[in-house]
Write an enzyme that holds these catalytic residues in place. Structure first.
Site, mmCIF file in Angstrom:
data_model
loop_
_atom_site.group_PDB
_atom_site.id
_atom_site.type_symbol
_atom_site.label_atom_id
_atom_site.label_comp_id
_atom_site.label_asym_id
_atom_site.label_seq_id
_atom_site.Cartn_x
_atom_site.Cartn_y
_atom_site.Cartn_z
ATOM 1 N N LEU A 127 -0.253 -1.987 -16.539
ATOM 2 C CA LEU A 127 0.673 -3.078 -16.855
ATOM 3 C C LEU A 127 0.120 -4.416 -16.333
ATOM 4 O O LEU A 127 0.103 -5.415 -17.054
ATOM 5 C CB LEU A 127 2.036 -2.789 -16.199
ATOM 6 C CG LEU A 127 3.128 -3.853 -16.340
ATOM 7 C CD1 LEU A 127 3.532 -4.039 -17.797
ATOM 8 C CD2 LEU A 127 4.374 -3.467 -15.507
ATOM 9 N N ILE A 159 -6.035 -1.249 -11.903
ATOM 10 C CA ILE A 159 -5.645 0.069 -12.429
ATOM 11 C C ILE A 159 -6.054 1.177 -11.455
ATOM 12 O O ILE A 159 -7.239 1.414 -11.223
ATOM 13 C CB ILE A 159 -6.288 0.317 -13.805
ATOM 14 C CG1 ILE A 159 -5.922 -0.829 -14.750
ATOM 15 C CG2 ILE A 159 -5.856 1.657 -14.368
ATOM 16 C CD1 ILE A 159 -6.795 -0.880 -15.977
ATOM 17 N N ASP A 240 11.112 2.572 -12.342
ATOM 18 C CA ASP A 240 12.234 3.045 -11.513
ATOM 19 C C ASP A 240 11.890 4.401 -10.893
ATOM 20 O O ASP A 240 12.143 4.648 -9.718
ATOM 21 C CB ASP A 240 13.515 3.186 -12.358
ATOM 22 C CG ASP A 240 14.211 1.846 -12.551
ATOM 23 O OD1 ASP A 240 13.888 0.898 -11.805
ATOM 24 O OD2 ASP A 240 15.062 1.759 -13.459
ATOM 25 N N GLN A 279 10.140 4.856 29.726
ATOM 26 C CA GLN A 279 11.233 4.604 28.769
ATOM 27 C C GLN A 279 10.827 3.615 27.660
ATOM 28 O O GLN A 279 11.205 3.780 26.512
ATOM 29 C CB GLN A 279 12.467 4.091 29.503
ATOM 30 C CG GLN A 279 13.699 4.142 28.625
ATOM 31 C CD GLN A 279 14.921 3.553 29.309
ATOM 32 O OE1 GLN A 279 14.987 2.356 29.587
ATOM 33 N NE2 GLN A 279 15.875 4.402 29.611
ATOM 34 N N GLN A 336 -0.019 0.900 18.364
ATOM 35 C CA GLN A 336 0.364 0.416 19.704
ATOM 36 C C GLN A 336 0.415 1.566 20.714
ATOM 37 O O GLN A 336 -0.044 1.429 21.851
ATOM 38 C CB GLN A 336 1.746 -0.268 19.606
ATOM 39 C CG GLN A 336 2.142 -1.055 20.832
ATOM 40 C CD GLN A 336 1.315 -2.335 20.967
ATOM 41 O OE1 GLN A 336 0.674 -2.777 20.026
ATOM 42 N NE2 GLN A 336 1.315 -2.906 22.160
ATOM 43 N N GLY A 340 -5.817 0.747 23.112
ATOM 44 C CA GLY A 340 -7.108 0.294 22.570
ATOM 45 C C GLY A 340 -7.704 1.296 21.599
ATOM 46 O O GLY A 340 -8.319 0.915 20.591
ATOM 47 N N GLU A 363 3.647 -1.473 -7.504
ATOM 48 C CA GLU A 363 4.860 -1.037 -8.240
ATOM 49 C C GLU A 363 6.041 -1.961 -7.926
ATOM 50 O O GLU A 363 7.175 -1.522 -7.743
ATOM 51 C CB GLU A 363 5.156 0.437 -7.969
ATOM 52 C CG GLU A 363 3.995 1.284 -8.466
ATOM 53 C CD GLU A 363 4.338 2.674 -8.908
ATOM 54 O OE1 GLU A 363 5.520 2.987 -9.126
ATOM 55 O OE2 GLU A 363 3.381 3.450 -9.079
ATOM 56 N N THR A 365 6.329 -5.794 -5.706
ATOM 57 C CA THR A 365 6.302 -6.148 -4.282
ATOM 58 C C THR A 365 7.725 -6.021 -3.734
ATOM 59 O O THR A 365 8.695 -5.953 -4.497
ATOM 60 C CB THR A 365 5.839 -7.600 -4.081
ATOM 61 O OG1 THR A 365 6.831 -8.471 -4.648
ATOM 62 C CG2 THR A 365 4.480 -7.863 -4.725
#
Ligand SMILES: Cc1cc2nc3c(=O)[nH]c(=O)nc-3n(C[C@H](O)[C@H](O)[C@H](O)COP(=O)(O)OP(=O)(O)OC[C@H]3O[C@@H](n4cnc5c(N)ncnc54)[C@H](O)[C@@H]3O)c2cc1C
Length: 379
Positions: A127, A159, A240, A279, A336, A340, A363, A365
């Site tokens: 498309l 594509i 969809d 924690q 995270q 490192g 498909e 944004t």
């Protein structure tokens, strides 16, 4: 860690088991090598086709798996947890079968569908154009009616599976405005059709994304799907369903990142204890788990509406928006957790983060998903 799934049937449970088996034995051993070298995994799609995993949501009478969409999406999620590029290509193949299934004539279906659904031929969806992505109605690739068919001229972009797929759902202009676009099923070996070099992407390296160029390419009239001018309606209705596939891929990626982050946090120590027992980090992992679970629930809700014959366009956009934003956040947080080491190519979380980004873009944004949702709200 395998996700404990609530599945509607024993057959669905068998399918998930089969998928995990294929993912462990066929995909997992080769994913790193292909993603690093950006090489196409020859044979993987044939294996998925033989296992019956390429056409799960389509009717059995046409060679499909006859499964509810909620089952197909969970299979896709399992594939994505191992290899996002392959899961995206499976989702795009399914998207490419949709126009023929839903809008093709009985004769067209008879001729091409069993091979497409059986995995004998792999499909692509074309498309987007270099100057028309979000604004698909602005596409300019032209199909001029001639004796017996159409002459196609113009460029298509981005594509997935370009140059590798056997057939292309081409959307080209046969008239003016948004009602002047038609859908065609174009075989790869069409004279006048050529493909650009694979794009050098941030992720999904193993499956090529290319442009396509049509230079006076003849497409017979029998290869037009649906009525002349119906193309955009076909394209959007296929999207969809396709968006739900991307939501499932995003959840698979996020789940894989969460699993690896939890395993790492259970064995890495700092300040005399496991980092998961701090924690601050435990809560980060808790938020990641909550994001994954809620994203999965969102796509399953939309899929169940689809399976029940209810409208699901708004819910598909919500699922795509929620799941892909969750994947971006969860994969970033997984990096995270690894500290490192997360920033190196020695651990997969770095790849997951790069792969998650594209799910927010293709498909439609996530800005376009908000547009779809707000238009539904506005009536
Ligand atoms: C790896 C990859 C694979 C792809 N595979 C396929 C494929 O198989 N088939 C296919 O057809 N296409 C494919 N695409 C294309 C993809 O769908 C488009 O890139 C996407 O739809 C965005 O279009 P664009 O790149 O032209 O961006 P643009 O449309 O130029 O958008 C640029 C920015 O503007 C924003 N924007 C645009 N309009 C609005 C608006 N009205 N309101 C708010 N913000 C807006 C967008 O959200 C975006 O952030 C692929 C792309 C990539 C990168």
């Amino acid at each position: 860690m395998a996700v404990d799934r609530l599945l509607p049937t024993g057959e669905a449970r068998d399918l998930i088991r089969l998928t995990r088996d294929v993912a462990d034995k066929v995909l997992a051993p080769i994913v790193d090598e292909h993603e690093k070298a950006a090489t196409y995994p020859e044979g993987v799609f044939a294996t998925l086709g033989e296992a019956g995993l390429l056409s799960l949501p389509y009717p059995q009478e046409w060679g499909g798996g006859g499964q509810p969409y909620e089952v197909y999406l969970q299979v896709l999620e399992e594939i994505a947890a191992r290899w996002a590029a392959v899961a995206v290509a499976v989702s795009v193949h399914s998207l490419a079968c949709y126009p023929l299934m839903e809008f093709g004539s009985a004769e067209q279906k008879q001729r091409w569908l069993p091979d497409m659904l059986g995995g004998g031929t792999i499909g692509a969806y074309s498309l987007s154009e270099p100057q028309a992505g979000s604004d698909a109605a602005a596409l300019t690739c032209k199909a001029t009616a001639v004796e017996g068919g159409y002459r196609v001229d113009g460029a298509k972009a981005w594509i997935t599976h370009g140059g590798i797929a056997d057939f292309y759902n081409l959307f080209a202009r046969t008239g003016e405005g948004s009602k002047g676009i038609s859908c065609f099923l174009v075989p790869k070996d069409t004279e006048g059709l050529s493909f650009g070099r694979p794009e050098e992407k941030m992720g999904l390296h193993a499956v090529p994304t290319t442009s396509a160029h049509y230079d006076d390419a003849f497409v017979p009239a029998e290869r037009r799907i649906g009525a002349e001018g119906q193309g955009l309606q076909i394209a959007f209705s296929a999207l969809d369903s396709g968006r739900l596939g991307i939501a499932a891929v995003a959840v698979g990626l996020a789940q894989a990142a969460l699993d690896e982050a939890v395993a790492y946090a259970q064995q890495r120590t700092a300040f005399g204890r496991r980092i998961i027992d701090h924690q601050g980090l435990g809560f980060l992992l808790a938020d990641m788990a909550a994001a994954v679970d809620s994203a999965r629930a969102t796509y399953l809700d939309a899929a169940r509406r689809r399976d029940a014959g209810l409208s699901y366009s708004r819910q598909a956009s919500v699922a795509k928006l929620v799941a892909t934003d969750a994947a971006m956040k969860v994969t970033t947080d997984a990096v995270q957790v690894f500290g490192g080491y997360g920033y190196t190519r020695d651990f997969r979380v770095e790849r997951y983060m790069r792969e998650a980004k594209i799910t927010q873009i293709f498909e439609g944004t996530n800005q376009i998903q908000r547009l779809v949702i707000s238009r539904h709200l506005a009536g």
